[in-house]
Design a protein around this motif. Sequence first.
Motif, mmCIF file in Angstrom:
data_model
loop_
_atom_site.group_PDB
_atom_site.id
_atom_site.type_symbol
_atom_site.label_atom_id
_atom_site.label_comp_id
_atom_site.label_asym_id
_atom_site.label_seq_id
_atom_site.Cartn_x
_atom_site.Cartn_y
_atom_site.Cartn_z
ATOM 1 N N SER A 153 0.811 -1.226 0.000
ATOM 2 C CA SER A 153 0.000 0.000 0.000
ATOM 3 C C SER A 153 0.845 1.278 0.000
ATOM 4 O O SER A 153 0.385 2.327 -0.438
ATOM 5 C CB SER A 153 -0.960 0.009 1.198
ATOM 6 O OG SER A 153 -0.228 0.007 2.419
ATOM 7 N N ASP A 154 2.085 1.189 0.494
ATOM 8 C CA ASP A 154 2.950 2.369 0.525
ATOM 9 C C ASP A 154 4.024 2.340 -0.574
ATOM 10 O O ASP A 154 4.946 3.147 -0.564
ATOM 11 C CB ASP A 154 3.608 2.514 1.899
ATOM 12 C CG ASP A 154 4.430 1.296 2.289
ATOM 13 O OD1 ASP A 154 4.254 0.224 1.663
ATOM 14 O OD2 ASP A 154 5.232 1.388 3.240
ATOM 15 N N LEU A 155 3.897 1.422 -1.518
ATOM 16 C CA LEU A 155 4.813 1.393 -2.657
ATOM 17 C C LEU A 155 4.434 2.512 -3.619
ATOM 18 O O LEU A 155 3.264 2.700 -3.947
ATOM 19 C CB LEU A 155 4.722 0.039 -3.367
ATOM 20 C CG LEU A 155 5.618 -0.179 -4.581
ATOM 21 C CD1 LEU A 155 7.089 -0.119 -4.196
ATOM 22 C CD2 LEU A 155 5.310 -1.513 -5.232
ATOM 23 N N ASP A 156 5.412 3.279 -4.047
ATOM 24 C CA ASP A 156 5.176 4.414 -4.942
ATOM 25 C C ASP A 156 4.727 3.909 -6.309
ATOM 26 O O ASP A 156 5.529 3.362 -7.077
ATOM 27 C CB ASP A 156 6.465 5.230 -5.067
ATOM 28 C CG ASP A 156 6.293 6.501 -5.907
ATOM 29 O OD1 ASP A 156 5.187 6.721 -6.441
ATOM 30 O OD2 ASP A 156 7.275 7.259 -6.028
ATOM 31 N N ILE A 157 3.436 4.086 -6.636
ATOM 32 C CA ILE A 157 2.909 3.531 -7.878
ATOM 33 C C ILE A 157 3.461 4.245 -9.114
ATOM 34 O O ILE A 157 3.374 3.705 -10.223
ATOM 35 C CB ILE A 157 1.371 3.545 -7.905
ATOM 36 C CG1 ILE A 157 0.820 4.976 -7.805
ATOM 37 C CG2 ILE A 157 0.795 2.656 -6.823
ATOM 38 C CD1 ILE A 157 -0.667 5.050 -8.042
#
Length: 357
Positions: free
Chosen positions: A144-148
């Motif tokens: 969820s906190d991975l930079d898309i």
Amino acid sequence: MLAKKLRYIFEQFKHKGEFNSFEELASGHINDTYIIKTKKKPYFVLQRINHGVFKNIPGLIANKVSVSLHIRKKMTHLSETELNRCVLSFLNTNDDTFYHKDIDGNYWNMMIYIDNSITFETVNNEEVAYEGGKLFGNFLNLTSDLDISKLIEVIPKFHDMSFRYSQFKSALQSTPKERLYRAKLYIDCVADLKEEMHILQNLKESRLIKLRTTHNDTKISNALFTKNNKGLCVIDTDTVMPGIIHYDFGDAIRTICNTAAEDETNLDLVEFNTTYYKAYTKGFLKHMKSSITLLELKYLPLAAKTMIFIMALRFLTDYLNGDVYYKTKYPEHNLDRAKNQFKLLQSLSQQLSTIQN
């Protein structure tokens, strides 16, 4: 001949294994996948990625590797052996890339094989549904906190409903009359559902539902389990890219709550199992409940309906196009897959009030 080729490709990756034999894994629709059995364990999974389907394979593999490394960094409490069992582990080539391109232009990547694990094509008990929900929910939670912005769009407009309708319309104009006749009932269904099937896309485009890192192919066969039916690892991350959680939730429900395989031709066996829906949702929300919004939660039932429909539409479109995308075993295979999904959609619709409650 194939053994010689696979041995050569295997040797292009950094490992300490000695090639002994190979075994083909035939469960996927798109890629060619082999278990490379070595003199000593671990074994390895060698995969040829279909460059006819995926246009930017270096970017695709970068996505997969980034997601795995991101998850692994959050599991420092585990040993290397334990990590390799619950997160995909990709190997570098001798050229320090994560893929090998052969003389025919094919791209290959390799992972450590996760031994003593099982997969399911269909679900036959609540525990597997619940554990599948936990596994995919946790995958979304951990990423969820991975930079898309660092992820490429592997298949542009993959779940874009307007795009899928456009493909369908084009297929209608070029397909032989015989195929049109055989598919007429389902062609009519596609037209009837058009407005409802655009709701999630409209919410996404209006940014009322946010983009996240999503798997985009969460059928139950893309989850590994222990032999005691406990969730172990999310696999087949080729389609990881930015999306909304409804894509992952709905596609998982599509396979978990189908009482038959997706190409079962006896449609009397195809029903939507609400017990499994409840079990999966409970497992899914165990990890997602802190980050899911009320609006996202509200539309989870529609997500199930939408993802069943979009797969029905894609199978039907491929049938009308002459079976150019999915691997087929016989001439009517894609039409049978579409019929299966439309029957599942009908069963879900009949129980929608129960599901919404």
